[in-house]
Design a protein around this motif. Structure first.
Motif, PDB file in Angstrom:
ATOM      1  N   GLY A 191       0.815  -1.211   0.000  1.00 32.40           N
ATOM      2  CA  GLY A 191       0.000   0.000   0.000  1.00 32.40           C
ATOM      3  C   GLY A 191       0.847   1.258   0.000  1.00 32.40           C
ATOM      4  N   ARG A 192       1.925   1.251   0.773  1.00 41.39           N
ATOM      5  CA  ARG A 192       2.808   2.433   0.812  1.00 41.39           C
ATOM      6  C   ARG A 192       3.455   2.686  -0.547  1.00 41.39           C
ATOM      7  NH1 ARG A 192       7.943   3.826   1.056  1.00 41.39           N
ATOM      8  NH2 ARG A 192       8.664   1.655   0.931  1.00 41.39           N
ATOM      9  N   LEU A 193       3.939   1.622  -1.178  1.00 38.74           N
ATOM     10  CA  LEU A 193       4.630   1.783  -2.466  1.00 38.74           C
ATOM     11  C   LEU A 193       3.669   2.239  -3.564  1.00 38.74           C
ATOM     12  CD1 LEU A 193       6.924  -1.376  -2.300  1.00 38.74           C
ATOM     13  CD2 LEU A 193       7.689   1.009  -2.276  1.00 38.74           C
ATOM     14  N   THR A 194       2.457   1.673  -3.590  1.00 47.17           N
ATOM     15  CA  THR A 194       1.505   2.105  -4.621  1.00 47.17           C
ATOM     16  C   THR A 194       1.054   3.546  -4.386  1.00 47.17           C
ATOM     17  OG1 THR A 194      -0.277   1.047  -3.351  1.00 47.17           O
ATOM     18  CG2 THR A 194       0.692  -0.218  -5.160  1.00 47.17           C
ATOM     19  N   HIS A 195       0.986   3.962  -3.120  1.00 44.37           N
ATOM     20  CA  HIS A 195       0.650   5.356  -2.822  1.00 44.37           C
ATOM     21  C   HIS A 195       1.758   6.280  -3.314  1.00 44.37           C
ATOM     22  CE1 HIS A 195      -1.122   8.757  -0.746  1.00 44.37           C
ATOM     23  NE2 HIS A 195       0.035   8.998  -0.156  1.00 44.37           N
ATOM     24  N   GLU A 196       3.001   5.874  -3.085  1.00 42.02           N
ATOM     25  CA  GLU A 196       4.125   6.673  -3.592  1.00 42.02           C
ATOM     26  C   GLU A 196       4.122   6.706  -5.120  1.00 42.02           C
ATOM     27  OE1 GLU A 196       6.543   8.492  -2.037  1.00 42.02           O
ATOM     28  OE2 GLU A 196       5.303   8.216  -0.262  1.00 42.02           O
ATOM     29  N   ALA A 197       3.749   5.602  -5.752  1.00 43.44           N
ATOM     30  CA  ALA A 197       3.676   5.565  -7.209  1.00 43.44           C
ATOM     31  C   ALA A 197       2.610   6.532  -7.715  1.00 43.44           C
ATOM     32  CB  ALA A 197       3.376   4.145  -7.690  1.00 43.44           C
ATOM     33  N   ALA A 198       1.487   6.610  -7.021  1.00 41.03           N
ATOM     34  CA  ALA A 198       0.437   7.557  -7.416  1.00 41.03           C
ATOM     35  C   ALA A 198       0.931   8.999  -7.312  1.00 41.03           C
ATOM     36  CB  ALA A 198      -0.798   7.342  -6.541  1.00 41.03           C
ATOM     37  N   ARG A 199       1.724   9.283  -6.282  1.00 42.92           N
ATOM     38  CA  ARG A 199       2.277  10.632  -6.146  1.00 42.92           C
ATOM     39  C   ARG A 199       3.274  10.926  -7.265  1.00 42.92           C
ATOM     40  NH1 ARG A 199       4.326  11.616  -0.129  1.00 42.92           N
ATOM     41  NH2 ARG A 199       4.831  13.606  -1.129  1.00 42.92           N
ATOM     42  N   ALA A 200       4.059   9.912  -7.636  1.00 49.41           N
ATOM     43  CA  ALA A 200       5.002  10.108  -8.746  1.00 49.41           C
ATOM     44  C   ALA A 200       4.254  10.353 -10.054  1.00 49.41           C
ATOM     45  CB  ALA A 200       5.910   8.884  -8.869  1.00 49.41           C
ATOM     46  N   ARG A 201       3.138   9.651 -10.232  1.00 51.47           N
ATOM     47  CA  ARG A 201       2.336   9.854 -11.443  1.00 51.47           C
ATOM     48  C   ARG A 201       1.760  11.262 -11.481  1.00 51.47           C
ATOM     49  NH1 ARG A 201      -2.715   5.969 -13.452  1.00 51.47           N
ATOM     50  NH2 ARG A 201      -3.061   7.012 -15.461  1.00 51.47           N
ATOM     51  N   ALA A 202       1.292  11.730 -10.319  1.00 51.56           N
ATOM     52  CA  ALA A 202       0.752  13.092 -10.256  1.00 51.56           C
ATOM     53  C   ALA A 202       1.832  14.119 -10.586  1.00 51.56           C
ATOM     54  CB  ALA A 202       0.169  13.352  -8.872  1.00 51.56           C
ATOM     55  N   GLY A 203       3.093  13.796 -10.254  1.00 56.80           N
ATOM     56  CA  GLY A 203       4.197  14.689 -10.569  1.00 56.80           C
ATOM     57  C   GLY A 203       4.818  14.437 -11.931  1.00 56.80           C
ATOM     58  N   VAL A 239     -10.346  -9.200  -1.839  1.00 59.41           N
ATOM     59  CA  VAL A 239     -10.747  -8.873  -3.213  1.00 59.41           C
ATOM     60  C   VAL A 239     -10.215  -7.498  -3.606  1.00 59.41           C
ATOM     61  CG1 VAL A 239     -12.719  -8.408  -4.718  1.00 59.41           C
ATOM     62  CG2 VAL A 239     -12.787 -10.344  -3.140  1.00 59.41           C
ATOM     63  N   GLU A 240     -10.275  -6.541  -2.690  1.00 59.34           N
ATOM     64  CA  GLU A 240      -9.809  -5.189  -2.998  1.00 59.34           C
ATOM     65  C   GLU A 240      -8.294  -5.155  -3.201  1.00 59.34           C
ATOM     66  OE1 GLU A 240      -9.735  -1.046  -3.655  1.00 59.34           O
ATOM     67  OE2 GLU A 240     -11.224  -2.636  -3.899  1.00 59.34           O
ATOM     68  N   HIS A 241      -7.535  -5.853  -2.365  1.00 61.42           N
ATOM     69  CA  HIS A 241      -6.074  -5.887  -2.540  1.00 61.42           C
ATOM     70  C   HIS A 241      -5.706  -6.554  -3.866  1.00 61.42           C
ATOM     71  CE1 HIS A 241      -5.111  -4.164   1.257  1.00 61.42           C
ATOM     72  NE2 HIS A 241      -5.609  -5.152   1.981  1.00 61.42           N
ATOM     73  N   THR A 242      -6.423  -7.601  -4.227  1.00 67.22           N
ATOM     74  CA  THR A 242      -6.173  -8.258  -5.511  1.00 67.22           C
ATOM     75  C   THR A 242      -6.487  -7.326  -6.670  1.00 67.22           C
ATOM     76  OG1 THR A 242      -6.649 -10.423  -4.536  1.00 67.22           O
ATOM     77  CG2 THR A 242      -6.747 -10.258  -6.937  1.00 67.22           C
ATOM     78  N   ARG A 243      -7.563  -6.564  -6.525  1.00 68.90           N
ATOM     79  CA  ARG A 243      -7.910  -5.582  -7.566  1.00 68.90           C
ATOM     80  C   ARG A 243      -6.813  -4.525  -7.710  1.00 68.90           C
ATOM     81  NH1 ARG A 243      -9.431  -0.718  -8.437  1.00 68.90           N
ATOM     82  NH2 ARG A 243      -9.277  -0.159  -6.229  1.00 68.90           N
ATOM     83  N   LEU A 244      -6.257  -4.069  -6.597  1.00 65.28           N
ATOM     84  CA  LEU A 244      -5.180  -3.081  -6.642  1.00 65.28           C
ATOM     85  C   LEU A 244      -3.922  -3.668  -7.286  1.00 65.28           C
ATOM     86  CD1 LEU A 244      -5.567  -1.402  -3.136  1.00 65.28           C
ATOM     87  CD2 LEU A 244      -6.109  -0.402  -5.358  1.00 65.28           C
ATOM     88  N   ARG A 245      -3.687  -4.955  -7.032  1.00 63.97           N
ATOM     89  CA  ARG A 245      -2.536  -5.599  -7.687  1.00 63.97           C
ATOM     90  C   ARG A 245      -2.705  -5.589  -9.202  1.00 63.97           C
ATOM     91  NH1 ARG A 245      -1.106 -12.075  -7.856  1.00 63.97           N
ATOM     92  NH2 ARG A 245       1.079 -11.871  -8.534  1.00 63.97           N
ATOM     93  N   VAL A 246      -3.902  -5.959  -9.657  1.00 62.42           N
ATOM     94  CA  VAL A 246      -4.159  -5.977 -11.101  1.00 62.42           C
ATOM     95  C   VAL A 246      -4.055  -4.571 -11.681  1.00 62.42           C
ATOM     96  CG1 VAL A 246      -5.890  -6.461 -12.866  1.00 62.42           C
ATOM     97  CG2 VAL A 246      -5.561  -8.061 -10.980  1.00 62.42           C
ATOM     98  N   ALA A 247      -4.644  -3.583 -10.994  1.00 59.16           N
ATOM     99  CA  ALA A 247      -4.586  -2.209 -11.492  1.00 59.16           C
ATOM    100  C   ALA A 247      -3.149  -1.714 -11.569  1.00 59.16           C
ATOM    101  CB  ALA A 247      -5.413  -1.297 -10.584  1.00 59.16           C
ATOM    102  N   SER A 248      -2.331  -2.055 -10.575  1.00 63.14           N
ATOM    103  CA  SER A 248      -0.924  -1.656 -10.596  1.00 63.14           C
ATOM    104  C   SER A 248      -0.176  -2.329 -11.741  1.00 63.14           C
ATOM    105  CB  SER A 248      -0.262  -2.012  -9.255  1.00 63.14           C
ATOM    106  OG  SER A 248      -0.891  -1.342  -8.184  1.00 63.14           O
ATOM    107  N   ALA A 249      -0.508  -3.602 -11.971  1.00 60.95           N
ATOM    108  CA  ALA A 249       0.152  -4.316 -13.068  1.00 60.95           C
ATOM    109  C   ALA A 249      -0.230  -3.734 -14.418  1.00 60.95           C
ATOM    110  CB  ALA A 249      -0.220  -5.800 -13.001  1.00 60.95           C
TER     111      ALA A 249
END
Length: 678
Positions: A191-203, A239-249
């Motif tokens: 969760g921490r890494l995907t949150h950081e990735a979202a911030r990098a995308r925003a930047g 189910v939600e964590h699995t969905r986030l994995r797929v979305a990240s992939a």
């Protein structure tokens, strides 16, 4: 550690707890002879699992630490290695290269459930639902306590001094796993890494975003909680964590394809696609990556395989996204191909909100809660036939049907992702049913201008709108079968939860649940939650007397607790003395707009004249229980007619039915007092 040292530690711990060798052997599951040999120092290398079971049976966390960090571990443990929990794959607890033993299957399941929702309170009802997929054992409360204690033992034994703590905390009626440091639990780190990735995308830092996503996906070692029981694997959080994995992939694949990094896409998406065999977005990107790697034939074979699975398992053809990827391969656009992530337009989104009244914060758990939850979430006997489960609750005045209904609906809402529809009926007239149907249909996305005026047409439109959606329909104060039938969802996916004083015995395919009065322990628990635990439990005997005088009626107990809370100068015994006066008891059971007398008056006035006469005649009798023969004399009618009157009063919840054949009908003290007032 020397064998003699282990022997001394085990023997001392057992003696300190006052447990015999035989009892400890039975409790820990170790052979009596083996335990004796360990205590005599004759076992050269006691198994770590045996030592752990002994420590857990004695509730001795210190023993675990004394016999060494390797107790219950497979591999080498360094004193500097922190405890790490992992659930992104098979559940494991490790220190360094050593994997710790995490207990029995039920204990592992509970640890997985807590880790899945770390830093959140997991209520006991949810623990029960996940641990017992079937009949609930009588000792479920003690078993949960045992599993929690053993998990705490393991965590305490492997928490290093001066480092972040990992612990299970009691929070109200549930438990919370607290972990200091995201790196100690892989799902928190993800969760921490995907949150950081979202911030990098925003930047607009796509290079850093891709690196973070790759690191996050690298934490996954397979299916989330691989090998866990189905109820845990299908949990909404899983189910939600699995969905986030797929979305990240998917996002990582888009970034990598844009840079021509096709092997990266294949490495990241391949393992996921093996579990998500019908996910068109994943396979569309795999097609592009295979084609970009010069493997066009494999790409077309993959498309054909997905096409066959979609047709065979879902009865549909590949969508636009997968077709577009196939055409790109056929056009030899592979190396430069990009895949659109847009989804084809479908029907309007289903209801997402939960339309429920606020639940009471001092709710006391009861067995009906678990039984109805099990039924609504797929345990019903009609589920195999595609019928929507319908649970119908009934029970005496003031027994807490409405509060229980709200609690059940809130606890199962996650099983109905399309939302919860709630209505409280007053009269059940066609006009009222029409108003409810209009509200339900509007909530399902139908514009007000398209709603027909006629009740049959409106009911048909509602059924069309709710069909195929996973919606829970909740109807409180259901006045009769005719009023609720148009509101019930049809077909699989949906469910209905109904509550009313009288049983809806004429409702097709409904499962009926009678809501019982509180036990003495439940009544005292509610009193303590309202008036203060220390105050009530310090006068336990008086509190039990109050519960008895309230006849276990939750409304009466609640009012009693509210009166105590509003009068801190009263003792519980003083309230018990006031309630003991039968002439004033109903007058004492009033708090604000809550009144036991008013509720009973409403039920009494709903009877036809013959039933009122019968109830008054029974209340005048000195007897508290009636068989048909005795009632026949009191009611001055034949035995069959007397039995019919008794049964009708049972339907109106003003008499208690016989516990078993041949036993008598009973009238509760509060009903008797109220009826005598009439």
């Amino acid at each position: 550690m020397a064998e003699r040292d282990v022997a001394t530690l085990v023997r001392s711990a057992r003696t300190r707890n006052g447990v015999s060798q035989r009892d400890l052997a039975e409790k820990s599951g170790i052979g009596l002879r083996t335990l004796r040999e360990i205590e005599r120092g004759r076992v050269r290398a006691p198994r770590s699992g045996s030592l752990r079971r002994i420590a857990e049976a004695l509730s001795e966390p210190a023993l675990l630490a004394q016999v060494g960090a390797t107790a219950g571990a497979e591999g080498d443990v360094s004193e500097d290695d922190p405890l790490v929990l992992r659930i992104l794959g098979r559940l494991s607890a490790t220190r360094g290269t050593a994997e710790l033993l995490t207990g029995t299957p039920k204990q592992r399941t509970l640890l997985g459930l807590l880790a899945l929702q770390a830093h959140q309170v997991v209520e006991r009802d949810e623990i029960i639902e996940v641990l017992w997929d079937g009949e609930l054992p009588d000792t479920f409360g003690q078993l949960i306590h045992t599993y929690i204690s053993r998990i705490r033992l393991m965590l305490d034994a492997h928490t290093l001094p001066g480092t972040g703590r990992t612990a299970v905390l009691r929070r109200g009626g549930g438990y919370e796993l607290r972990i200091e440091g995201d790196s100690r639990l892989d799902v928190l780190e993800f969760g921490r890494l995907t949150h950081e990735a979202a911030r990098a995308r925003a930047g607009d830092d796509q290079v850093h975003e891709q690196a973070l996503l790759a690191e996050a996906l690298g934490l996954w070692r397979g299916h989330l909680l691989e090998g866990a029981p189905p109820r845990l694997a299908r949990h909404a959080a899983a189910v939600e964590h699995t969905r986030l994995r797929v979305a990240s992939a998917l996002r990582l694949a888009d970034l990598a394809l844009a840079r021509g990094q096709h092997e990266e896409v294949l490495a990241q998406l391949g393992p996921i696609a093996r579990h998500e065999m019908l996910h068109e977005g994943l396979h569309a990107r795999l097609l592009a990556a295979l084609a970009g790697s010069g493997r066009r034939a494999e790409a077309l074979e993959l498309f054909a395989a997905v096409d066959r699975r979609l047709r065979a398992e879902s009865g549909i053809e590949p969508g636009a996204e997968l077709r577009e990827a196939q055409m790109a391969v056929l056009r030899e656009d592979g190396p430069a191909a990009t895949v659109s992530t847009a989804r084809p337009a479908g029907r309007a989104d289903a209801l997402r909100s939960v339309q429920l009244p606020q639940s009471v914060g001092d709710f006391v758990g009861r067995v009906e809660h678990f039984q109805v939850r099990q039924y609504l979430t797929g345990q019903g006997p009609l589920a195999a036939f595609g019928a929507a489960p319908v649970a119908a609750l009934h029970g005496p005045v003031g027994v807490g049907k409405s509060a229980l209904t709200v609690q059940i609906a809130a606890s199962v809402a996650r099983h109905f992702p399309d939302g919860v529809l709630h209505a409280r009926l007053r009269t059940g007239t066609p006009d009222e049913v029409r108003t409810v149907l209009r509200g339900f249909t509007r909530a399902l996305g139908v514009p007000a201008a398209e709603l027909p005026a006629g009740l049959p047409e409106l009911a048909a439109l509602y059924q069309e709108s709710v069909a195929g959606r996973r919606v829970l329909v909740v109807v409180d104060d259901a006045p009769g079968e005719r009023a609720v039938r148009p509101l019930l969802p049809s077909g699989p996916g949906g469910a209905a939860l109904l509550a009313g004083r009288t049983p809806l015995s004429g409702l097709e395919c409904a499962q009926h649940f009678r809501v019982e009065r509180f036990t003495a322990d439940q009544s005292v628990s509610l009193l303590a939650r309202i008036a203060g635990e220390r105050r009530v439990l310090s006068e336990r005997t008086a509190a039990e007397t109050v519960a008895e005088l309230c006849d276990g009626n939750p409304l009466a107990v609640r009012i009693a607790g509210m009166r105590l809370a509003a009068r801190p100068h009263w003792t519980v015994a003083r309230l018990a003395d006031r309630l003991a006066d039968e002439e004033r008891r109903l007058s004492e059971l009033v708090a604000g707009d809550l009144s036991v007398r008013d509720r009973l008056t409403s039920a009494y006035e709903g009877l036809d004249p013959s039933l009122r006469d019968a109830l008054r005649a029974l209340a005048r009798s000195a007897d508290r229980a009636f068989d048909p023969a005795g009632a026949s004399a009191l009611l001055r009618c034949g035995g069959r007619q007397a039995e019919d009157l008794l049964e009708r009063l049972v339907d109106h919840q003003l008499l208690e039915p016989p516990v078993s054949a041949g036993e008598a009908y009973a009238m509760s003290p509060l009903v008797r007092l109220h009826t005598r007032e009439q």
